[in-house]
Structure formats: structure tokens, C-alpha cells
Write a protein that holds these residues in place. Structure first.
Motif, PDB file in Angstrom:
ATOM      1  N   GLY A 421       0.838  -1.145   0.134  1.00 50.94           N
ATOM      2  CA  GLY A 421      -0.057  -0.233  -0.161  1.00 50.94           C
ATOM      3  C   GLY A 421       1.030   1.230  -0.072  1.00 50.94           C
ATOM      4  N   ILE A 422       1.806   1.150  -0.443  1.00 51.61           N
ATOM      5  CA  ILE A 422       2.828   2.437  -0.535  1.00 51.61           C
ATOM      6  C   ILE A 422       2.359   3.358  -1.614  1.00 51.61           C
ATOM      7  CG2 ILE A 422       5.252   3.286  -0.958  1.00 51.61           C
ATOM      8  CD1 ILE A 422       6.405   0.951   0.432  1.00 51.61           C
ATOM      9  N   PRO A 423       1.880   4.607  -1.195  1.00 47.50           N
ATOM     10  CA  PRO A 423       1.573   5.437  -2.373  1.00 47.50           C
ATOM     11  C   PRO A 423       2.885   5.840  -3.315  1.00 47.50           C
ATOM     12  CG  PRO A 423       1.029   6.420  -0.367  1.00 47.50           C
ATOM     13  CD  PRO A 423       2.029   5.378  -0.226  1.00 47.50           C
ATOM     14  N   LEU A 424       2.694   5.486  -4.744  1.00 44.37           N
ATOM     15  CA  LEU A 424       3.599   5.761  -5.775  1.00 44.37           C
ATOM     16  C   LEU A 424       3.096   6.924  -6.604  1.00 44.37           C
ATOM     17  CD1 LEU A 424       4.613   2.174  -7.336  1.00 44.37           C
ATOM     18  CD2 LEU A 424       5.544   3.428  -5.445  1.00 44.37           C
ATOM     19  N   ALA A 425       4.170   7.763  -6.829  1.00 44.92           N
ATOM     20  CA  ALA A 425       3.976   8.729  -7.741  1.00 44.92           C
ATOM     21  C   ALA A 425       4.982   9.040  -8.646  1.00 44.92           C
ATOM     22  CB  ALA A 425       4.052  10.204  -7.012  1.00 44.92           C
ATOM     23  N   PHE A 426       4.872   8.855  -9.989  1.00 44.84           N
ATOM     24  CA  PHE A 426       5.669   8.604 -10.977  1.00 44.84           C
ATOM     25  C   PHE A 426       6.215   9.869 -11.625  1.00 44.84           C
ATOM     26  CE2 PHE A 426       4.832   4.058 -12.687  1.00 44.84           C
ATOM     27  CZ  PHE A 426       5.065   3.478 -11.544  1.00 44.84           C
ATOM     28  N   GLY A 427       7.618  10.058 -12.055  1.00 50.29           N
ATOM     29  CA  GLY A 427       8.118  11.206 -12.660  1.00 50.29           C
ATOM     30  C   GLY A 427       9.083  10.834 -13.318  1.00 50.29           C
ATOM     31  N   SER A 428       9.858  12.034 -13.958  1.00 52.94           N
ATOM     32  CA  SER A 428      11.159  11.741 -14.635  1.00 52.94           C
ATOM     33  C   SER A 428      12.426  12.311 -14.140  1.00 52.94           C
ATOM     34  CB  SER A 428      10.839  12.464 -15.942  1.00 52.94           C
ATOM     35  OG  SER A 428      10.761  13.928 -15.873  1.00 52.94           O
ATOM     36  N   ASP A 429      12.541  13.018 -13.256  1.00 54.65           N
ATOM     37  CA  ASP A 429      13.681  13.736 -12.567  1.00 54.65           C
ATOM     38  C   ASP A 429      14.177  14.337 -13.929  1.00 54.65           C
ATOM     39  OD1 ASP A 429      15.541  14.628 -11.114  1.00 54.65           O
ATOM     40  OD2 ASP A 429      16.622  12.767 -10.841  1.00 54.65           O
TER      41      ASP A 429
END
Length: 546
Positions: A421-429
Motif C-alpha cells: 500500500g505504499i503510495p507511488l507517484a511517477f516522474g522523470s527527474d
């Protein structure tokens, strides 16, 4: 795709019809009504007829896919723009190619006081070494040059730039004729970035924002800070984004704080929190990520910038001030320091308050079972970049060279993180890896370590709703009535419910299951093409051939 009536700038009411609307409100929807800056209705083509005469604009989708606009949860906007408009070595094929590009850039920019470039990665070149300082001095004609490595945690510089930084040789991270890291790197970067004029900075920011919306990105999380960029850079970017059409920009300022007053000053800058790239360690590529055991290809454990006590003080101050705390942490020792510090903070201010604050950790690559459990316990958002694995994972990749194959296989365990249940937020850096949402989803679904793969649907959620949840908004990043009208329209092939590995829990592919399809992201297949991006009901990008 075509539209009728009304200009594109700010239509009051818009009907989109004849396509595929990706919505949990109706998995079979083909039409959507937008009223001002929010979604008003989602439903079938037949029902859309009742709206057609009462709207200001009708967009005929011609089978196109409509999705929520993506959120990139970790971006360096000015640096991205400078890479887009200036010297970018990410495509250099060899040392000689890189030097040729430096030489051409120097000749093309005779008026620049300091030459700026980014993206070299000597590990990808046949020579397996970066340019020497003497080679760069020759290529630039003796001019100052700052050239950041692809991970932006070390840099090559010319002698002329070193001469502009008094005392540089005494700073940690300075090495004769080798890439600069640590404090030495931060010092030369500050001097280099100070040479960018306000006009150049605004030009770079506009270029990055235009590029983002062309990729269907509606929101960016700008990760600024005193060791990355200046306050003027952050405040100028937030002002520009508020005044001109483009993506939403939400700012973070990575300054270590130990009091509510200091945390409040971060908020006064316009930032959501004292978070983003607040460095607990560095990067694996530059040998500065902090490890419990030494690197496989170096006789040290990297660099620690903050310990657990410093982490705890920061989290306490931010929690009490009601702002988000966050950290950059990649190595396993750095992540232990973060979780130990958050645990100590929770003991002081209370577990519920820490969980409610949605503190975040950037990158979070070397998680073990203990740190995974701690992330779940303290509701820490993991702001992660799947393209890192695509670029450097695998048995023969940079991670394996730095850590050895066994440790490298543990990196970026997205499936294990989602299971607890860890919230993931995707990005690119970005500019470390490109602004490329569908490529990011592909990287997560086809992770180089199969047991870490997640479904395309889960990855899509992390790149849409995940970024909004990371800022405390649970009502956005999804196409349902009442949600913000942030969406993108795509030219796509077949839509599927894709689970690229049989170890992944799957949704039924039977249409009766009501699971909306997404584009087939199998490697080798063409990725979707963005036709239009809309933010708060306002069209901010239209494909030139639309």
C-alpha cells in the motif's frame, strides 16, 4: 479528430464525443462534457446527443483516447529547458562525439559568459571515461564550461570555470582532473547558473513547459532548492506558470528546516513543502549514493548528507507547521536514515500526524523489506522514476556495475511497494530522463527485473492520480464528474488490459469486467501521440497535424 464552433482558448462548455473516455465512472464511455474548469458528465454516444445543441464547442474524437493529463512528480524545469535549447549530450555515442558537440556549441554561442551543458554518461561510451579537463579546455577555447553528468550529481568543468570559484580545491568533492561531486559540484553549479540571465531563464522555462504539454503532461512538481537552483528561479517559474497557458506547476523547496518559522518561510516562497531534492545522499552513477556496504566498483560507501537525527528534526518542524517534508534518498543506508528519522519524529509528534502530512521520498531505489514496511507504516509517498531502471537496470547495466548483480536486482521494487500500500507517484527527474509518460509506464510494466513489474493500469494510476495524491488531493487525476478538467487526447492503436508478467495480479480482460483498456505498451510498439492537452478546461497544446 475535429472540432466545431467556438475558439479553443477558454470554451465555457465542451462536448467530446466519438472516442474512448478512460474513466472509472463508466468504463464504456465514449463522450464527455466539460463545463468551465471541471468535468460535468461522462457517458455514452447516444446520451451525448442531448448535450450537442447546448454546448459552445463539440470535439469529434474520431476514435481517439481521452485520459487524465499526466502528472510528472519530479522535474527540474529550468535545467530541462536549458537541455532542450542548449548543449545536451544524452545522445552522444562516444567521447569523441561528446567533445565534437562541446566544440560546436562553444563556436555557436560566442556571447555566453559560461557555457552550460548536460547529459554525459561515460559508462555508455566505448572509451569508458569522461573528457579530461585539458580536452574540455581545448574544445571550448579556454572558456568556462559547466557540464553536468546525466544524473546531475557530478559535473565536468573547465579550468576557466574553476578559476571563477575561490577555494574550490578545498571543498569536499573536488578532485584534480575528475568530475566534481558534493560541495565542490554545488559551488561550481551555483556560479554557472548565476550566469543565466533572467531572459535566458524564462526562455528555458517556457521551452520545458511547452515540451511537457506536448507529452500530455498537465502538472509538474518542480523540485527546487538552495543546492539546485535559486529562490528567484523557483518564484519566477511559479509566476510564469500562473500567468501563461501551460501545465500547472507545483513547487517544492529542498531546504533543511528545524523550526516552524523556517518551515513557514518555505511556504512563503510559494512551495508546498520543504521537500524534493533535500539530499540525504547522492546518486549511484556518481558513486555518491550512501550504501550499507561498499560499492562493487569502488572502495567506499558513498556520501551521507543527513543522518537520522537531522531527518527527524526536519520532519517534526514540517509536521508542526503543516507543510510536507521530503527527502532525496537512493542508497539503502540513506533510506534507513530516512525511515529511522521519520520513526523518531512520529514518536515526538504522533503517528497520525506524520501519516496525515503525506511526507515524501524522492527516488527511493534501494528499499529492503524493513524500509518497505516503514514506508507503509508512515504513509510515505514514494516519488519514483521507472525510466531509471530502463536506462541503468538489467544484468549488464550501470546498477549491476556499481552494486554487483545481486544487489542491483533489488532496486526499484514497485510490485512489493504496491502490495503493502505504499503510495507511488511517477516522474522523470527531467533532465535526468526525458519527459515521457507512456515510456515511463512501459518501463514500470516491463521492469528489467521481472518480479518488480506492475500492471500498466497500476502504473497509469501512479502517473495520474499518484501525483495529485502526493500533494493531498484525492479528487483529481481521474476523469469523473466534478474532477478538474485536466485531460489529454491521444492517437492510439488497440486498447488492452495489459499485464506483461504472469506473476502480476490481473484484472479480467473480458469486457464485462468493466476494466477500461489502455494502449498496448509492449516494447517495440509505437507509443501514443498526444493530439491535445487541456488544463483546467483550457487547451494548452494542439498537435500541429490535428
Amino acid at each position: 479528430m475535429s472540432d466545431t464552433t467556438a475558439p479553443l482558448d477558454r470554451p465555457r462548455t465542451v462536448l467530446l464525443r466519438g472516442g474512448e473516455i478512460h474513466s472509472p465512472a463508466d468504463p464504456f464511455a465514449t463522450a464527455m462534457v466539460v463545463d468551465g474548469d471541471s468535468i460535468a458528465w461522462i457517458g455514452s454516444e447516444g446520451a451525448a446527443d442531448s448535450f450537442a445543441d447546448g454546448v459552445d464547442e463539440v470535439i469529434h474524437l474520431d476514435g481517439a483516447l481521452v485520459t487524465p493529463a499526466f502528472t510528472d512528480a519530479h522535474v527540474h524545469t529550468t535545467a530541462t529547458g536549458l537541455a532542450l535549447t542548449g548543449l545536451d549530450l544524452t545522445g552522444a555515442r562516444s567521447l569523441a562525439d561528446a567533445l565534437a558537440r562541446v566544440r560546436a556549441h562553444a563556436e555557436a554561442r560566442p556571447g555566453d559568459r559560461i557555457l552550460l551543458g548536460h547529459g554525459w554518461d561515460a559508462g555508455a561510451w566505448p572509451e569508458q571515461r569522461p573528457p579530461s579537463r585539458a580536452e574540455l579546455d581545448e574544445a571550448t577555447g579556454g572558456r568556462p564550461l559547466y557540464l553536468s553528468r546525466v544524473d546531475v550529481h557530478s559535473a565536468l568543468v573547465t579550468t576557466a570555470l574553476l578559476d571563477l570559484v575561490p577555494g574550490i580545491a578545498d571543498l569536499p568533492g573536488h578532485r584534480p582532473d575528475a568530475p566534481l561531486a558534493g560541495d565542490a559540484h554545488h559551488a561550481v553549479r551555483a556560479v554557472a547558473h548565476d550566469s543565466v540571465t533572467p531572459a535566458q531563464r524564462a526562455e528555458a522555462q517556457r521551452a520545458a513547459l511547452r515540451h511537457a504539454v506536448s507529452r500530455g503532461i498537465g502538472t509538474l512538481h518542480e523540485c527546487a532548492g538552495p543546492e539546485i537552483s535559486g529562490e528567484d528561479d523557483l518564484t519566477g517559474l511559479l509566476r510564469l506558470a500562473a500567468e501563461e497557458p501551460g501545465p500547472r506547476v507545483l513547487g517544492y523547496w529542498a531546504e533543511h528546516v528545524t523550526s516552524a518559522k523556517a518551515a513557514e518561510r518555505v511556504r512563503e516562497l510559494g512551495a508546498l513543502g520543504a521537500a524534493g531534492d533535500l539530499f540525504v545522499d547522492g546518486s549511484l552513477g556518481s558513486h555518491t549514493a550512501h550504501l550499507h556496504e561498499p560499492y562493487a566498483d569502488a572502495d567506499h560507501r558513498g556520501v551521507a548528507h543527513l543522518d537520522a537525527d537531522a531527518v527527524a528534526a526536519h520532519v517534526v518542524a514540517c509536521t508542526e507547521a503543516g507543510v510536507q517534508a521530503g527527502f532525496h534518498a537512493i542508497g539503502d543506508a540513506a533510506l534507513t536514515a530516512v525511515t529511522d528519522g521519520v520513526r523518531a519524529a512520529a514518536e515526538r509528534v504522533g503517528l497520525d500526524r506524520v501519516r496525515a502530512a503525506r511526507h515524501r521520498v524522492e527516488h527511493a531505489e534501494m528499499l529492503d523489506q524493513a524500509t518497505i514496511a516503514a514506508f507503509a507504516e508512515y504513509a510515505l509517498t514514494a516519488s519514483v522514476q521507472p525510466a531509471f531502471d530502463a536506462a541503468w537496470g538489467g544484468e549488464d547495466g550501470m546498477y549491476a556495475r556499481r552494486l554487483g548483480p545481486e544487489r542491483a536486482r533489488t532496486l526499484n521494487p514497485y510490485a512489493a511497494m504496491l502490495r503493502v500500500g505504499i503510495p507511488l507517484a511517477f516522474g522523470s527527474d527531467s533532465p535526468v530522463t526525458p519527459l515521457d509518460p507512456w515510456g515511463t509506464l512501459r518501463a514500470a510494466a516491463f521492469h528489467r527485473t521481472p518480479e518488480h513489474r506492475i500492471s500498466v493500469r497500476a502504473a497509469f494510476t501512479a502517473h495520474t492520480r499518484g501525483g495529485w495524491r502526493a500533494i493531498g488531493r484525492d479528487d483529481a487525476g481521474v476523469l469523473v464528474p466534478g474532477a478538474p478538467a485536466d485531460y489529454a487526447i491521444w492517437r492510439v492503436g488497440d486498447l488492452v488490459v495489459q499485464v506483461p508478467d504472469d506473476r502480476i495480479a490481473a484484472w479480467s480482460t473480458d469486457p464485462r469486467s468493466g476494466t477500461p483498456g489502455l494502449p498496448d505498451l509492449t516494447p517495440g510498439r509505437d507509443l501514443p501521440v498526444c493530439l491535445r492537452t487541456v488544463v483546467a478546461g483550457r487547451t494548452v497544446y494542439t498537435h500541429s497535424n490535428e
